[in-house]
Motif scaffolding. Structure first.
Motif, short mmCIF file in Angstrom:
data_model
loop_
_atom_site.label_atom_id
_atom_site.label_comp_id
_atom_site.label_asym_id
_atom_site.label_seq_id
_atom_site.Cartn_x
_atom_site.Cartn_y
_atom_site.Cartn_z
N PRO A 180 86.20 64.99 45.52
CA PRO A 180 84.77 65.35 45.52
C PRO A 180 83.91 64.49 46.45
N ASN A 181 82.83 65.09 46.92
CA ASN A 181 81.86 64.35 47.73
C ASN A 181 80.52 64.22 46.99
N LEU A 195 78.28 61.28 47.09
CA LEU A 195 79.01 60.01 47.11
C LEU A 195 79.04 59.39 48.50
N ARG A 196 78.73 60.21 49.50
CA ARG A 196 78.75 59.78 50.89
C ARG A 196 77.92 60.76 51.69
N GLY A 198 77.24 72.15 56.69
CA GLY A 198 78.25 73.18 56.48
C GLY A 198 79.39 72.76 55.57
N GLU A 199 79.45 71.49 55.19
CA GLU A 199 80.52 71.01 54.30
C GLU A 199 80.23 71.46 52.88
#
Length: 86
Positions: free
Chosen positions: A55-56, A77-78, A83-84
């Motif tokens: 996960p991000n 988280l970062r 588009g991600e």
């Protein structure tokens, strides 16, 4: 239901609505309640956040001040690239 307001279901209500637990737009916010964002017209774009093994982002359930209501906030988280997926 106002725009951006998904339906909150108890675990019992969730299992009655989705006996096979095949819901596509439900967030298990806690062991006791779930957020059902199946209705596009009454939920936000966060209904499209995907589950990931890498996960991000993450979410946090917060109590609304002086109210029994709760709110779910999402945090990255970062840095996330345009588009991600989240």
């Amino acid at each position: 239901m106002p725009q951006g307001a998904s339906q909150v279901l108890t675990q019992e209500e969730y299992l009655a609505r989705y006996p096979d637990e095949d819901a596509r737009y439900v967030l298990a916010a806690s062991a006791d309640w779930n957020i059902d964002a199946a209705e596009a017209g009454s939920s936000s774009l966060l209904r499209y956040v995907n589950h990931s093994s890498s996960p991000n982002c993450y979410y946090h359930v917060e109590r609304v001040r002086r109210s029994p209501a709760r709110r779910v906030s999402f945090y990255t988280l970062r840095p996330v690239r345009p588009g991600e997926e989240l």
